[in-house]
Write a protein that holds these residues in place. Structure first.
Motif, PDB file in Angstrom:
ATOM      1  N   GLY A  94       0.991  -1.240  -0.056  1.00  0.00           N
ATOM      2  CA  GLY A  94       0.218  -0.115   0.207  1.00  0.00           C
ATOM      3  C   GLY A  94       0.802   1.161  -0.017  1.00  0.00           C
ATOM      4  O   GLY A  94       0.575   2.162  -0.676  1.00  0.00           O
ATOM      5  N   TYR A  95       1.966   1.195   0.812  1.00  0.00           N
ATOM      6  CA  TYR A  95       2.823   2.444   0.914  1.00  0.00           C
ATOM      7  C   TYR A  95       3.738   2.491  -0.489  1.00  0.00           C
ATOM      8  O   TYR A  95       4.064   3.626  -1.095  1.00  0.00           O
ATOM      9  N   TYR A  96       4.083   1.146  -1.193  1.00  0.00           N
ATOM     10  CA  TYR A  96       4.676   1.379  -2.226  1.00  0.00           C
ATOM     11  C   TYR A  96       4.018   2.041  -3.294  1.00  0.00           C
ATOM     12  O   TYR A  96       4.755   2.806  -4.293  1.00  0.00           O
ATOM     13  N   ILE A  97       2.758   1.846  -3.537  1.00  0.00           N
ATOM     14  CA  ILE A  97       1.788   2.292  -4.383  1.00  0.00           C
ATOM     15  C   ILE A  97       1.837   4.128  -4.167  1.00  0.00           C
ATOM     16  O   ILE A  97       2.043   4.814  -5.029  1.00  0.00           O
ATOM     17  N   ALA A  98       1.801   4.357  -2.710  1.00  0.00           N
ATOM     18  CA  ALA A  98       1.643   5.817  -2.460  1.00  0.00           C
ATOM     19  C   ALA A  98       2.966   6.311  -2.771  1.00  0.00           C
ATOM     20  O   ALA A  98       2.870   7.825  -3.209  1.00  0.00           O
ATOM     21  N   VAL A  99       4.050   5.990  -2.595  1.00  0.00           N
ATOM     22  CA  VAL A  99       5.237   6.779  -3.125  1.00  0.00           C
ATOM     23  C   VAL A  99       5.280   7.108  -4.589  1.00  0.00           C
ATOM     24  O   VAL A  99       6.067   7.769  -5.144  1.00  0.00           O
ATOM     25  N   GLY A 100       4.498   6.460  -5.467  1.00  0.00           N
ATOM     26  CA  GLY A 100       4.446   6.939  -6.675  1.00  0.00           C
ATOM     27  C   GLY A 100       3.570   8.313  -6.973  1.00  0.00           C
ATOM     28  O   GLY A 100       3.857   8.628  -7.924  1.00  0.00           O
ATOM     29  N   ALA A 101       3.152   8.631  -5.928  1.00  0.00           N
ATOM     30  CA  ALA A 101       2.260  10.123  -5.817  1.00  0.00           C
ATOM     31  C   ALA A 101       3.128  11.294  -5.857  1.00  0.00           C
ATOM     32  O   ALA A 101       4.417  10.872  -5.260  1.00  0.00           O
ATOM     33  N   GLU A 102       2.892  12.524  -6.040  1.00  0.00           N
ATOM     34  CA  GLU A 102       3.620  13.491  -5.926  1.00  0.00           C
ATOM     35  C   GLU A 102       3.803  13.903  -4.376  1.00  0.00           C
ATOM     36  O   GLU A 102       4.878  14.314  -3.758  1.00  0.00           O
ATOM     37  N   LYS A 103       2.526  13.693  -3.752  1.00  0.00           N
ATOM     38  CA  LYS A 103       2.677  13.992  -2.184  1.00  0.00           C
ATOM     39  C   LYS A 103       1.709  12.894  -1.505  1.00  0.00           C
ATOM     40  O   LYS A 103       0.729  12.299  -2.005  1.00  0.00           O
ATOM     41  N   ILE A 104       2.074  12.614  -0.209  1.00  0.00           N
ATOM     42  CA  ILE A 104       1.247  11.680   0.766  1.00  0.00           C
ATOM     43  C   ILE A 104       0.876  12.668   1.785  1.00  0.00           C
ATOM     44  O   ILE A 104       1.538  13.089   2.689  1.00  0.00           O
ATOM     45  N   ILE A 105      -0.276  12.270   2.004  1.00  0.00           N
ATOM     46  CA  ILE A 105      -0.993  13.172   3.204  1.00  0.00           C
ATOM     47  C   ILE A 105      -1.725  11.849   4.001  1.00  0.00           C
ATOM     48  O   ILE A 105      -2.344  10.734   3.398  1.00  0.00           O
ATOM     49  N   ALA A 106      -1.726  11.874   5.305  1.00  0.00           N
ATOM     50  CA  ALA A 106      -2.221  10.802   6.170  1.00  0.00           C
ATOM     51  C   ALA A 106      -2.740  11.496   7.435  1.00  0.00           C
ATOM     52  O   ALA A 106      -2.418  12.467   8.024  1.00  0.00           O
ATOM     53  N   ASP A 107      -3.693  10.689   7.716  1.00  0.00           N
ATOM     54  CA  ASP A 107      -4.325  11.118   9.278  1.00  0.00           C
ATOM     55  C   ASP A 107      -3.193  10.809  10.241  1.00  0.00           C
ATOM     56  O   ASP A 107      -2.202  10.107  10.067  1.00  0.00           O
ATOM     57  N   PRO A 108      -3.220  11.700  11.223  1.00  0.00           N
ATOM     58  CA  PRO A 108      -1.876  11.768  12.210  1.00  0.00           C
ATOM     59  C   PRO A 108      -1.597  10.280  12.707  1.00  0.00           C
ATOM     60  O   PRO A 108      -0.263   9.945  12.893  1.00  0.00           O
ATOM     61  N   LEU A 109      -2.719   9.527  12.896  1.00  0.00           N
ATOM     62  CA  LEU A 109      -2.727   8.227  13.509  1.00  0.00           C
ATOM     63  C   LEU A 109      -2.789   7.051  12.504  1.00  0.00           C
ATOM     64  O   LEU A 109      -2.772   5.865  12.783  1.00  0.00           O
ATOM     65  N   ALA A 110      -2.672   7.552  11.075  1.00  0.00           N
ATOM     66  CA  ALA A 110      -2.702   6.351  10.196  1.00  0.00           C
ATOM     67  C   ALA A 110      -1.157   5.541  10.119  1.00  0.00           C
ATOM     68  O   ALA A 110      -0.130   6.324  10.495  1.00  0.00           O
ATOM     69  N   GLU A 111      -1.226   4.193  10.044  1.00  0.00           N
ATOM     70  CA  GLU A 111       0.035   3.730   9.981  1.00  0.00           C
ATOM     71  C   GLU A 111       0.728   3.716   8.415  1.00  0.00           C
ATOM     72  O   GLU A 111      -0.035   3.162   7.593  1.00  0.00           O
TER      73      GLU A 111
END
Length: 332
Positions: A164-181
């Motif tokens: 899931g994170y592997y896919i996320a790093v393909g984006a320009e930015k990553i925004i997450a809830d403070p308590l998201a893992e």
């Protein structure tokens, strides 16, 4: 798309290949140096040859130059694809464990958005602990290509781990809830060895094979030492690709990336500025993308999320999956 956009796309893809090639060489050099250290030795001073230092510096400078050219061409592509009039932001969900079915659902959506002139950018909403290597890498590749044309912001409210994170790093930015893992950077290999179980139940397996490794990883026997070494090398190859994806996507040096490659997850609030850009909710992710597009009141469309109903690890396989979720999905 305008007719001349393909010349930009071709140039970008060539640059991406060049950046990846140089980065792999640099990563190989650093790994070779690390593997040469004795694991049980006391600390020593290692003298590095001037030639090796110069080579590494040259590779880093080459990567930096290629990245600048890539950013320039990306800006040209996005300008060519900027919607006229009302702009739509698409929210594309990737929920649950990632398998071939997930890729089959998500990739056509992303490819369709790339061709849709009314959509300015994408919020990729990820809630996943990861999954199989191949579909994760296919989705990641599609996200990277889309981000060249239209900005992509990844968002997670609960978990973007491993694949899931592997896919996320393909984006320009990553925004997450403070308590998201987030995180769980690593690869895990699951192997069934049911040989003793077969013997206890009187099951005899006759295997006719054309080569010594044709049944490598089969559940009816254990692995030989040579096969264990081969699998370890294969897993390390996938791991290096994961490291490179994070390093490139997050703009972190490889040595910095390795600090987070322990397989563990972190609360997003504790890794802001490294694994994630900012913390916030889904509306904030939309706001960040709107600012990137320089629009104030976008039309927001949420695509219907699909997920596999029967995810299961049925055989020996490599996974980009948070280890906490492996045992629950092993099926004999």
């Amino acid at each position: 798309m305008r007719e001349d956009i393909w010349k930009y796309i071709s140039a970008v893809l060539i640059l991406l290949l060049a950046v990846s090639s140089v980065a792999v060489v640099l990563l190989y050099m650093q790994n070779s140096e690390l593997k040469s250290y004795p694991s049980n030795a006391s600390p020593v001073v290692v003298e590095t040859s001037l030639n090796a230092t110069c080579n590494e510096t040259a590779y880093k400078l080459q990567i930096d130059e290629l990245q600048r050219q890539l950013e320039f061409l990306k800006a040209q592509l996005r300008e060519e694809n900027m919607p006229e009039g009302n702009t739509t932001i698409a929210i594309v969900p990737i929920f649950g464990l990632i398998d071939d079915y997930t890729a089959l659902q998500v990739i056509p959506v992303l490819r369709g958005i790339a061709k849709n002139d009314s959509i300015g950018g994408v919020v990729l909403w990820i809630e996943s602990p990861g999954g199989y290597v191949a579909p994760v890498r296919e989705i990641y590749s599609t996200v990277r290509k889309l981000d060249l044309i239209k900005p992509v912001v990844a968002y997670t409210g609960g978990m973007a781990a491993s694949g899931g994170y592997y896919i996320a790093v393909g984006a320009e930015k990553i925004i997450a809830d403070p308590l998201a893992e987030v995180g769980s950077i690593g690869v895990i290999y699951v192997h069934y060895d049911l040989q003793k179980n077969y013997e206890m139940n009187g099951v005899k397996v006759d295997v006719f094979k054309t080569g010594p490794y044709k049944d490598m990883g089969a559940e009816w026997r254990g692995l030989t030492d040579e096969e264990r070494k081969m699998i370890a090398e294969s897993i390390d190859t996938h791991f290096q690709a994961f490291l490179q994806a994070v390093s490139t996507g997050r703009g972190m040096p490889l040595n910095e990336t390795r600090k987070y490659a322990t397989g563990q997850t972190w609360f997003a609030m504790n890794v802001t500025g490294s694994l994630v850009d900012e913390t916030g909710d889904l509306d904030y992710a939309i706001k960040v993308l709107s600012e990137t597009l320089n629009i104030s009141k976008p039309r927001v469309v949420i695509y219907k999320g699909e997920r596999s109903s029967d995810f299961g690890i049925f055989g020996s396989t490599a996974l980009l999956l948070d280890p906490r979720y492996v045992s629950a999905y092993i099926k004999g």
